[in-house]
Design a protein around this motif. Structure first.
Motif, short mmCIF file in Angstrom:
data_model
loop_
_atom_site.label_atom_id
_atom_site.label_comp_id
_atom_site.label_asym_id
_atom_site.label_seq_id
_atom_site.Cartn_x
_atom_site.Cartn_y
_atom_site.Cartn_z
N UNK A 1 0.82 -1.21 0.00
CA UNK A 1 0.00 0.00 0.00
C UNK A 1 0.86 1.27 0.00
N UNK A 2 2.10 1.14 0.53
CA UNK A 2 3.02 2.28 0.54
C UNK A 2 3.79 2.41 -0.76
N UNK A 3 3.53 1.46 -1.67
CA UNK A 3 4.21 1.52 -2.96
C UNK A 3 5.53 0.79 -2.99
N UNK A 4 5.84 0.02 -1.94
CA UNK A 4 7.09 -0.73 -1.90
C UNK A 4 6.93 -2.01 -2.72
N UNK A 5 7.99 -2.44 -3.36
CA UNK A 5 7.97 -3.70 -4.08
C UNK A 5 8.41 -3.54 -5.52
N UNK A 6 8.52 -4.69 -6.20
CA UNK A 6 8.97 -4.69 -7.59
C UNK A 6 10.43 -5.02 -7.76
N UNK A 7 11.07 -5.45 -6.68
CA UNK A 7 12.50 -5.78 -6.73
C UNK A 7 12.71 -7.05 -7.55
N UNK A 8 13.72 -7.04 -8.41
CA UNK A 8 14.09 -8.19 -9.23
C UNK A 8 15.31 -8.88 -8.59
N UNK A 9 15.20 -10.16 -8.35
CA UNK A 9 16.23 -10.93 -7.63
C UNK A 9 17.34 -11.31 -8.62
#
Length: 428
Positions: A367-375
């Motif tokens: 909800x805070x817009x965190x994420x989308x990291x590619x491993x």
């Protein structure tokens, strides 16, 4: 033998009797000419113990004929300073020699400085510490001359010893002493440019020597025994010690094995193993760095071995570490990169962490817009391992380039990888 120590008795009475320090008070210097013409400026004399600071002050007093008062800043109080001021009011201008001047406290300064500024008191301060670091600016500003004294040369010490042996009034000239020129040279060698130690050692050797038919017979064994007992190295924590550490690092950085061993030997003779090993570890990462990353581990192992062995055996692993660092390829790129990043942050070149790098290990992070990291490990890149093209720096400093590789040793390979990855990013 007389009650007063030989080193005290042989102090120069005028500036023409000063041995050594010609760069400070030789006949060609402005200071010498000023004193000979009757003008004595306030000054600071800075240098190692035993190289003539007190002697020069006495010699200046003798030449100028000014009333001479000596104080030590470690033991003198405001009352002592007030007495000097009172003396100047009675006798006129007074020459005050203040030893350990870097310990001068504010009360002493407040009582004395106006009179130094007016010229009623000529202040000669002596210190073993760097006056630009350790002497109060109020003192420095009132001293027209700041002179760094050097350790006396071998020839200077030999001259002092010969003067003491021949002087019948103040020295040992009234005694029959059988001492060879080679023994005088050895005493000079064994005192490392320290005049006080040299004269004290000479007197001790003569007193401890066998007396036969009214003659003192100096034996080589006695000379060596006294040299070992008195020691030739300076204060562990004085300026000279830190100068030795600095010289060691600069010699290693300059790849001069012989110079590095010379300074390492001096430092180990001081006996402060902790300070030496700490500096060697810093050098391994600061000056060798990525050009030879294995050196850091090697130096750490050598320092740990030295700590476990203790002196004198500690010299063996430390000498190996120093030799390896001297002869290794060198790079300071990593530490320059972190310093550049720190400087940028302090200047305000910062930004928000990219959303895909922020922590997502809690409910609500999406909800805070965190994420989308590619491993990266999920995307192999040849023999390099895993790599994926994504931003890691804040967008405000996206173009920052703190790391500048040095093409040396192992860092050649790292530099190639660094440039290749940069080229991949530019294709976006």
């Amino acid at each position: 033998m007389q009650n007063e120590p030989l080193a005290f008795r042989m102090r120069p009475r005028t500036i023409d009797e000063v041995v050594g320090q010609k760069h400070v008070i030789g006949p060609h210097t402005a200071l010498y000419k000023m004193i000979q013409n009757g003008h004595v400026p306030s000054m600071l004399l800075y240098g190692d113990p035993g190289i003539g600071k007190t002697s020069i002050a006495h010699a200046i007093a003798g030449t100028s004929k000014l009333p001479f008062i000596a104080l030590n800043a470690t033991t003198s109080g405001k009352k002592d300073v007030e007495e000097v001021v009172a003396e100047s009011r009675i006798t006129g201008k007074v020459l005050l020699f203040l030893d350990e001047i870097h310990r001068f406290n504010k009360l002493q300064q407040d009582a004395l400085l106006p009179h130094v500024e007016s010229g009623a008191i000529v202040l000669i301060g002596a210190t073993t510490e760097n006056p630009f670091h350790d002497v109060n600016p109020a003192i420095r500003s009132r001293c027209g001359e700041i002179k760094q004294l050097k350790r006396l040369t071998h020839e200077d010490i030999v001259e002092l010893l010969k003067n003491a042996l021949s002087d019948e009034k103040r020295g040992l000239g009234n005694y029959e002493i059988e001492i060879s020129p080679a023994q005088v040279e050895r005493i000079a060698e064994g005192t490392n440019g320290d005049a006080r130690k040299a004269l004290t050692m000479l007197e001790s050797i003569v007193v401890a020597s066998d007396e036969r038919d009214g003659k003192y017979i100096v034996e080589d064994q006695m000379v060596e025994q006294m040299i070992k007992r008195v020691g030739v190295f300076g204060d562990k924590k004085g300026s000279h010690f830190y100068n030795l550490l600095s010289a060691l690092q600069k010699s290693v950085r300059g790849s001069d094995v012989n110079a590095a061993m010379y300074y390492l030997a001096h430092l180990l003779e001081n006996g402060d193993l902790t300070a030496v090993t700490r500096r060697l570890l810093v050098m391994a990462y600061e000056d060798i760095g990525l050009a030879n990353p294995q050196v850091g581990a090697h130096v750490l192992a050598a320092c740990q071995a030295a700590d476990r062995l203790g002196l004198p055996e500690a010299r063996i692993p430390l000498a190996q570490a120093v030799a390896e660092m001297c002869l290794s390829e060198k790079s300071n790129s990593a530490y320059k990169a972190i310093d550049a990043a720190i400087a940028a942050i302090n200047k305000g070149d910062t930004g928000d962490i990219p959303p895909h790098l922020k922590d997502t290990h809690y409910a609500g992070s999406a909800e805070l817009g965190h994420g989308g990291y590619k491993y990266p490990h999920d995307t192999p890149l040849g023999s390099f391992g895993g790599w994926v093209d994504q931003d890691y720096l804040p967008k405000e400093v996206k173009s920052a380039d703190y790391y500048q590789p040095v093409i040396a040793g192992s860092e050649k390979k790292f530099a190639g990888i660094y440039e290749k990855l940069k080229s991949f990013r530019k294709k976006k």
